[in-house]
Design a protein around this motif. Structure first.
Motif, PDB file in Angstrom:
ATOM      1  N   PHE A  12       0.819  -1.314  -0.024  1.00  0.00           N
ATOM      2  CA  PHE A  12       0.007  -0.112  -0.016  1.00  0.00           C
ATOM      3  C   PHE A  12       0.810   1.142   0.047  1.00  0.00           C
ATOM      4  N   ALA A  13       2.280   0.935   0.433  1.00  0.00           N
ATOM      5  CA  ALA A  13       2.990   2.255   0.559  1.00  0.00           C
ATOM      6  C   ALA A  13       4.463   2.034   0.225  1.00  0.00           C
ATOM      7  N   GLU A  14       5.148   2.885   0.149  1.00  0.00           N
ATOM      8  CA  GLU A  14       6.902   2.623   0.023  1.00  0.00           C
ATOM      9  C   GLU A  14       7.577   3.544   0.934  1.00  0.00           C
ATOM     10  N   ASP A  15       8.422   3.036   1.742  1.00  0.00           N
ATOM     11  CA  ASP A  15       9.172   3.783   2.579  1.00  0.00           C
ATOM     12  C   ASP A  15      10.499   4.252   1.902  1.00  0.00           C
ATOM     13  N   SER A  16      10.851   5.796   1.776  1.00  0.00           N
ATOM     14  CA  SER A  16      11.979   6.122   1.316  1.00  0.00           C
ATOM     15  C   SER A  16      12.515   7.149   2.309  1.00  0.00           C
ATOM     16  N   ASN A  17      13.475   6.519   3.201  1.00  0.00           N
ATOM     17  CA  ASN A  17      14.275   7.351   4.063  1.00  0.00           C
ATOM     18  C   ASN A  17      13.096   8.246   4.536  1.00  0.00           C
ATOM     19  N   GLY A  18      12.036   7.524   5.282  1.00  0.00           N
ATOM     20  CA  GLY A  18      11.276   8.469   6.414  1.00  0.00           C
ATOM     21  C   GLY A  18      10.247   9.161   5.455  1.00  0.00           C
ATOM     22  N   ILE A  19      10.193   8.928   4.147  1.00  0.00           N
ATOM     23  CA  ILE A  19       9.105   9.578   3.160  1.00  0.00           C
ATOM     24  C   ILE A  19       8.126   8.395   2.978  1.00  0.00           C
ATOM     25  N   TYR A  20       6.926   8.511   3.236  1.00  0.00           N
ATOM     26  CA  TYR A  20       6.045   7.232   2.966  1.00  0.00           C
ATOM     27  C   TYR A  20       5.174   7.787   1.581  1.00  0.00           C
TER      28      TYR A  20
END
Length: 228
Positions: free
Chosen positions: A146-154
Motif C-alpha cells: 500500500f505504500a513505500e518507505d523512502s528514508n522516512g518519506i512514505y
C-alpha cells in the motif's frame, strides 16, 4: 483457454508476492507489466489453483482470501482506521486527501503530531507510541504494497484505494445517519490475505528438483485430472 507457462516468465515472483498478501502495482514494474499484458491467462491459471485474482482497474492486483483470521482482521481494521484519520487530518490542513493518498507522500516527521491529535482513535487500534504506529501500521502498509518507505518519506501506492473506498462508504453512511439522528457506525475494512513474516515461504508441496513454475504446472494437471 490455452495457458503457456513458458510465456509467464514472472509467474514465480508474481505468485509468491500475491500469496503473501502483497498488492502488486506499478511499483513492481516487471510483475505488473506481465500481469497487465496476460491478465486473463493469469486469472485462469490462479483460478485452477484455487485462488481468485482481483484485477482492479485503478492499477493493482491482489488475491481474495478464502478466510480471514482474527489477527489479519485486526490489521485490516488498523489500516482502515489510519486511512480514515489521514483523510480527516489532511482535510483539516487544507490538503487534498486524494492527492496525498493516491501517489502522494507523508513525512515521518508528521507522525508525532498526527498521533497526538488522534490519540483516542489510535488507542482503539492499540497504538499509543510512534514506535507502535510505525510497527503496527506503517510497516504493514509497506509489507502489503500500500505504500513505500523512502528514508522516512512514505509514498502511497494505488492499492490505497481499497481503504479510500472504505472512508467514502463511511462518510456516506455518516451523512445518512445524521439525517436519521444516529451516529452508531462501525468502521469496515477490506479483507486481507494473512501476512507472512518469513520471506522463505513454501508455496506448494513439490519435488525439490522442480522449479516453482513446474510445480504450478503439476498442480494444474492434478486439478484437471480431478475434474475429469
Amino acid at each position: 483457454m490455452n495457458i503457456d507457462l513458458k510465456e509467464m516468465t514472472q509467474l514465480a515472483p508474481i505468485f509468491r508476492e500475491l500469496f503473501k498478501g502483497y498488492h502488486l502495482s506499478r511499483s513492481e514494474p516487471e510483475c505488473y507489466t506481465q500481469l497487465s499484458n496476460m491478465q486473463d491467462q493469469y486469472r485462469a491459471l490462479f483460478k485452477a489453483l484455487g485462488f481468485e485474482l482481483v484485477c482492479d482497474p485503478r492499477g493493482f492486483y491482489y488475491f481474495v482470501p478464502e478466510q480471514m483470521g482474527a489477527q489479519v482482521n485486526k490489521t485490516a481494521q488498523r489500516l482502515a482506521l489510519f486511512t480514515f484519520i489521514l483523510v480527516e487530518h489532511l482535510a483539516d490542513q487544507g490538503r487534498d486527501p486524494l492527492a496525498v493518498l493516491d501517489g502522494g507522500s507523508l513525512g515521518r516527521d508528521e507522525l508525532p503530531a498526527l498521533l497526538d491529535k488522534y490519540r483516542d482513535l489510535f488507542l482503539q487500534a492499540e497504538v499509543t507510541t510512534q514506535d507502535e504506529l510505525e510497527e503496527k501500521i506503517i510497516r504493514r502498509l509497506t509489507q502489503l504494497g500500500f505504500a513505500e518507505d523512502s528514508n522516512g518519506i512514505y509514498r502511497f501506492l494505488p492499492p490505497m484505494h481499497r481503504f479510500l473506498d472504505v472512508c467514502l462508504s463511511v462518510q456516506q453512511d455518516r451523512d445518512l445517519a445524521a439525517s436519521l439522528h444516529s451516529s452508531d457506525l462501525s468502521l469496515p475494512a477490506p479483507a486481507l490475505v494473512a501476512e507472512e513474516e518469513d520471506d522463505d515461504i513454501i508455496l506448494l508441496e513439490r519435488d525439490p528438483d522442480k522449479t516453482e513454475e513446474e510445480a504450478l504446472a503439476s498442480a494444474i494437471v492434478e486439478e484437471k485430472e480431478l475434474e475429469a
